[in-house]
Design an enzyme around this catalytic site. Structure first.
Site, mmCIF file in Angstrom:
data_model
loop_
_atom_site.group_PDB
_atom_site.id
_atom_site.type_symbol
_atom_site.label_atom_id
_atom_site.label_comp_id
_atom_site.label_asym_id
_atom_site.label_seq_id
_atom_site.Cartn_x
_atom_site.Cartn_y
_atom_site.Cartn_z
ATOM 1 N N CYS A 53 -18.650 15.507 -7.792
ATOM 2 C CA CYS A 53 -17.967 15.305 -6.716
ATOM 3 C C CYS A 53 -19.132 16.044 -5.364
ATOM 4 O O CYS A 53 -19.497 17.114 -5.646
ATOM 5 C CB CYS A 53 -16.786 16.139 -6.280
ATOM 6 S SG CYS A 53 -16.158 16.346 -4.858
ATOM 7 N N GLU A 105 1.475 -21.809 -2.007
ATOM 8 C CA GLU A 105 2.812 -22.242 -2.678
ATOM 9 C C GLU A 105 3.670 -21.267 -1.988
ATOM 10 O O GLU A 105 3.546 -20.220 -1.337
ATOM 11 C CB GLU A 105 2.852 -22.179 -4.110
ATOM 12 C CG GLU A 105 2.760 -20.864 -4.372
ATOM 13 C CD GLU A 105 2.330 -20.605 -5.887
ATOM 14 O OE1 GLU A 105 2.224 -21.420 -6.734
ATOM 15 O OE2 GLU A 105 2.383 -19.297 -6.471
ATOM 16 N N HIS A 111 -3.754 -0.926 1.117
ATOM 17 C CA HIS A 111 -3.947 -0.535 -0.197
ATOM 18 C C HIS A 111 -5.380 0.241 -0.386
ATOM 19 O O HIS A 111 -5.824 0.207 -1.609
ATOM 20 C CB HIS A 111 -3.579 -1.559 -1.144
ATOM 21 C CG HIS A 111 -2.330 -2.136 -0.937
ATOM 22 N ND1 HIS A 111 -1.897 -3.228 -1.570
ATOM 23 C CD2 HIS A 111 -1.347 -1.374 -0.684
ATOM 24 C CE1 HIS A 111 -0.314 -3.436 -1.574
ATOM 25 N NE2 HIS A 111 -0.053 -2.079 -0.899
ATOM 26 N N ASN A 131 -5.803 -6.129 0.530
ATOM 27 C CA ASN A 131 -7.123 -6.419 -0.249
ATOM 28 C C ASN A 131 -7.807 -5.165 -0.152
ATOM 29 O O ASN A 131 -8.059 -4.712 0.799
ATOM 30 C CB ASN A 131 -7.818 -7.689 0.241
ATOM 31 C CG ASN A 131 -6.750 -9.201 -0.169
ATOM 32 O OD1 ASN A 131 -5.756 -9.009 -0.809
ATOM 33 N ND2 ASN A 131 -7.236 -9.928 0.643
ATOM 34 N N ILE A 132 -8.426 -4.678 -1.187
ATOM 35 C CA ILE A 132 -9.432 -3.722 -1.274
ATOM 36 C C ILE A 132 -11.195 -4.034 -1.013
ATOM 37 O O ILE A 132 -11.797 -3.408 -0.797
ATOM 38 C CB ILE A 132 -9.338 -2.844 -2.183
ATOM 39 C CG1 ILE A 132 -9.580 -3.519 -3.578
ATOM 40 C CG2 ILE A 132 -7.801 -2.071 -2.453
ATOM 41 C CD1 ILE A 132 -9.397 -2.574 -4.766
HETATM 42 C C1 BJW Z 1 -3.656 -18.603 -2.483
HETATM 43 C C2 BJW Z 1 -4.873 -19.121 -2.690
HETATM 44 C C3 BJW Z 1 -5.645 -19.915 -2.004
HETATM 45 C C4 BJW Z 1 -3.812 -18.302 -4.509
HETATM 46 N N1 BJW Z 1 -5.379 -19.864 -0.608
HETATM 47 N N2 BJW Z 1 -3.245 -18.896 -1.326
HETATM 48 C C5 BJW Z 1 11.573 -1.839 -7.279
HETATM 49 C C6 BJW Z 1 11.950 -2.592 -6.154
HETATM 50 C C7 BJW Z 1 11.321 -2.493 -5.016
HETATM 51 C C8 BJW Z 1 10.025 -1.841 -4.611
HETATM 52 C C9 BJW Z 1 9.936 -1.167 -5.820
HETATM 53 C C10 BJW Z 1 10.607 -1.169 -7.394
HETATM 54 N N3 BJW Z 1 9.848 -0.502 -8.138
HETATM 55 C C11 BJW Z 1 8.868 -0.079 -7.411
HETATM 56 C C12 BJW Z 1 8.702 -0.375 -5.920
HETATM 57 C C13 BJW Z 1 7.653 0.118 -5.246
HETATM 58 C C14 BJW Z 1 6.232 -0.731 -5.479
HETATM 59 C C15 BJW Z 1 6.583 -2.255 -5.732
HETATM 60 O O1 BJW Z 1 6.411 -2.882 -4.669
HETATM 61 N N4 BJW Z 1 6.714 -2.839 -7.067
HETATM 62 C C16 BJW Z 1 7.055 -3.995 -7.111
HETATM 63 C C17 BJW Z 1 6.188 -4.655 -8.019
HETATM 64 C C18 BJW Z 1 8.330 -4.267 -7.424
HETATM 65 N N5 BJW Z 1 5.440 -0.617 -4.455
HETATM 66 C C19 BJW Z 1 4.998 0.706 -4.421
HETATM 67 O O2 BJW Z 1 4.733 1.519 -5.422
HETATM 68 C C20 BJW Z 1 3.729 0.872 -3.057
HETATM 69 N N6 BJW Z 1 4.193 2.083 -2.685
HETATM 70 C C21 BJW Z 1 5.513 2.315 -2.263
HETATM 71 O O3 BJW Z 1 6.468 1.479 -2.157
HETATM 72 O O4 BJW Z 1 5.369 3.728 -1.466
HETATM 73 C C22 BJW Z 1 6.801 3.993 -1.129
HETATM 74 C C23 BJW Z 1 6.947 3.547 0.358
HETATM 75 C C24 BJW Z 1 8.245 2.890 0.599
HETATM 76 C C25 BJW Z 1 8.292 2.363 1.925
HETATM 77 C C26 BJW Z 1 7.441 2.625 2.885
HETATM 78 C C27 BJW Z 1 6.374 3.105 2.463
HETATM 79 C C28 BJW Z 1 6.144 3.572 1.280
HETATM 80 C C29 BJW Z 1 2.488 1.045 -3.541
HETATM 81 C C30 BJW Z 1 1.939 -0.379 -3.936
HETATM 82 C C31 BJW Z 1 0.395 -0.431 -4.355
HETATM 83 C C32 BJW Z 1 -0.076 -1.880 -4.830
HETATM 84 N N7 BJW Z 1 -1.244 -1.709 -5.447
HETATM 85 C C33 BJW Z 1 -2.248 -3.063 -5.934
HETATM 86 C C34 BJW Z 1 -3.283 -2.385 -6.662
HETATM 87 C C35 BJW Z 1 -4.338 -1.317 -6.097
HETATM 88 C C36 BJW Z 1 -5.444 -2.344 -5.318
HETATM 89 C C37 BJW Z 1 -6.118 -2.851 -6.229
HETATM 90 O O5 BJW Z 1 -6.326 -2.607 -7.333
HETATM 91 O O6 BJW Z 1 -6.502 -4.151 -5.688
HETATM 92 O O7 BJW Z 1 -2.387 -3.685 -4.780
HETATM 93 S S1 BJW Z 1 -1.124 -3.953 -6.830
HETATM 94 C C38 BJW Z 1 -1.695 -5.458 -6.514
HETATM 95 O O8 BJW Z 1 -0.662 -6.100 -5.691
HETATM 96 C C39 BJW Z 1 -2.771 -5.085 -5.170
HETATM 97 C C40 BJW Z 1 -2.308 -5.993 -4.100
HETATM 98 O O9 BJW Z 1 -2.891 -5.692 -2.884
HETATM 99 C C41 BJW Z 1 -0.922 -6.096 -4.401
HETATM 100 C C42 BJW Z 1 -0.328 -7.676 -3.692
HETATM 101 O O10 BJW Z 1 -0.714 -8.631 -4.463
HETATM 102 P P1 BJW Z 1 -1.000 -10.006 -3.542
HETATM 103 O O11 BJW Z 1 -2.069 -9.670 -2.692
HETATM 104 O O12 BJW Z 1 0.086 -10.444 -2.993
HETATM 105 O O13 BJW Z 1 -1.420 -10.849 -4.686
HETATM 106 P P2 BJW Z 1 -0.804 -11.826 -5.815
HETATM 107 O O14 BJW Z 1 -1.603 -12.145 -6.837
HETATM 108 O O15 BJW Z 1 0.781 -11.328 -6.104
HETATM 109 O O16 BJW Z 1 -0.703 -13.147 -4.874
HETATM 110 C C43 BJW Z 1 -1.650 -14.135 -4.374
HETATM 111 C C44 BJW Z 1 -0.874 -15.224 -3.584
HETATM 112 O O17 BJW Z 1 -2.086 -16.066 -3.238
HETATM 113 C C45 BJW Z 1 0.029 -16.349 -4.780
HETATM 114 O O18 BJW Z 1 1.273 -16.377 -3.905
HETATM 115 C C46 BJW Z 1 -0.737 -17.483 -4.649
HETATM 116 O O19 BJW Z 1 0.180 -18.554 -4.608
HETATM 117 C C47 BJW Z 1 -1.591 -17.340 -3.315
HETATM 118 N N8 BJW Z 1 -2.890 -17.892 -3.521
HETATM 119 N N9 BJW Z 1 -4.882 -18.829 -4.106
HETATM 120 C C48 BJW Z 1 -3.908 -19.328 -0.420
HETATM 121 N N10 BJW Z 1 -6.716 -20.402 -2.442
#
Ligand code: BJW
Length: 240
Positions: A141, A209, A114, A97-98
């Site tokens: 800047c 879930e 992130h 989270n940001i």
């Molecule tokens: C509750 C609830 C309640 C609801 N109580 N629970 C193909 C295959 C594999 C990987 C890749 C691919 N193609 C590209 C990639 C890599 C890519 C990636 O993963 N893509 C996928 C989509 C496939 N990743 C990247 O590019 C990352 N970098 C990278 O991989 O660099 C290379 C590297 C490799 C190895 C090592 C090191 C480096 C960078 C990823 C950047 C993500 N950025 C974002 C946006 C920026 C920040 C922002 O604006 O906020 O980050 S995307 C967005 O998703 C945000 C989040 O941090 C991130 C994760 O989301 P999160 O937190 O899981 O939220 P949700 O909505 O998905 O889930 C919420 C959950 O809560 C749900 O399950 C609900 O049920 C639950 N919930 N209410 C408890 N009350």
């Protein structure tokens, strides 16, 4: 959990679900951020290069929302801060989270993998600055006095998440790995459960879930974070 001793290390991964009950949207749930914006437009370096103003507006709105006095840490953030304060071993909190709700709750050993909404980065000098104002193409800047040289300090798709070495080191040494409020769709965070499991850690998912990687966790607590996290933290602290 039997292996959990007072000196054991704990790694916690959190995602947007932990802040949902504080009033912040998740990404992939119904009505979430990605149902209103195309991630290609607002969360990729290519989207920023095409239309930086649109990206600024997206983060300006989220920054203003985070400044709303109604948005506050909830019982799940509080419980994790208590765990860090009261557990004798190391507790590392890795958040995707940001928002700054973990800090506001009192967590200190924290990595924002992130990035952070209240920080911006100079495109010219790469210096990271504290920032709570709107960003526009006219914003100067502070390092160079040139306009248009600042970007949100967040990690977009295709960019390297922050402090990965420290995170993998902690995963390889932990005895308990907790994943809270994340869908397990974004890598490398989605892989942390495997890393922790390979190191012999006990792995627990606390989520509304089952997540995408649910089958790889040894234990599950499904429910709202404000309910399941404080209960689980009490169970862990009882093992001191
Ligand atoms: C509750 C609830 C309640 C609801 N109580 N629970 C193909 C295959 C594999 C990987 C890749 C691919 N193609 C590209 C990639 C890599 C890519 C990636 O993963 N893509 C996928 C989509 C496939 N990743 C990247 O590019 C990352 N970098 C990278 O991989 O660099 C290379 C590297 C490799 C190895 C090592 C090191 C480096 C960078 C990823 C950047 C993500 N950025 C974002 C946006 C920026 C920040 C922002 O604006 O906020 O980050 S995307 C967005 O998703 C945000 C989040 O941090 C991130 C994760 O989301 P999160 O937190 O899981 O939220 P949700 O909505 O998905 O889930 C919420 C959950 O809560 C749900 O399950 C609900 O049920 C639950 N919930 N209410 C408890 N009350």
């Amino acid at each position: 959990m039997e292996k959990l001793k007072p000196e054991s290390s704990i790694v916690i991964l959190t995602g947007a679900g932990i802040s949902k009950e504080s009033g912040l949207d998740t990404f992939r749930d119904v009505g979430g951020v990605w149902s209103k914006f195309r991630l290609e437009d607002v969360a990729t370096p290519e989207g920023f290069a095409r239309d930086p103003q649109r990206v600024h507006e997206f983060y300006n709105a989220r920054r203003r929302n985070l400044l709303d006095p109604e948005v506050k840490p909830n019982r799940a953030h509080d419980a994790l801060a208590r765990l860090e304060q009261e557990w004798p071993g190391e507790v590392l909190l890795v958040t995707q989270n940001i928002d700054d709700l973990h800090e506001r709750a009192g967590s200190r050993n924290l990595i924002h993998m992130h990035g952070e909404l209240f920080k911006v980065r100079s495109l010219y000098t790469h210096r990271v600055l504290e920032w709570q104002e709107d960003l526009t193409l006219e914003t100067l800047c502070p390092d160079t006095g040139r306009p248009g040289g600042l970007r949100p300090h967040v990690v977009w798709f295709g960019e390297m998440p922050l402090e990965m070495e420290r995170i993998y080191e902690a995963l390889s040494n932990c005895t308990l790995f907790m994943s809270i409020g994340t869908s397990g769709t974004v890598y490398p965070a989605a892989n942390f459960v495997y890393e922790a499991h390979q190191s012999g850690a006990y792995t627990v998912e606390l989520n509304l879930e089952p997540s995408n990687g649910a089958t790889f966790f040894q234990s599950h607590r499904h429910g709202p974070a404000t309910e399941v996290v404080p209960v689980f933290v009490d169970e862990v602290l009882a093992r001191r």
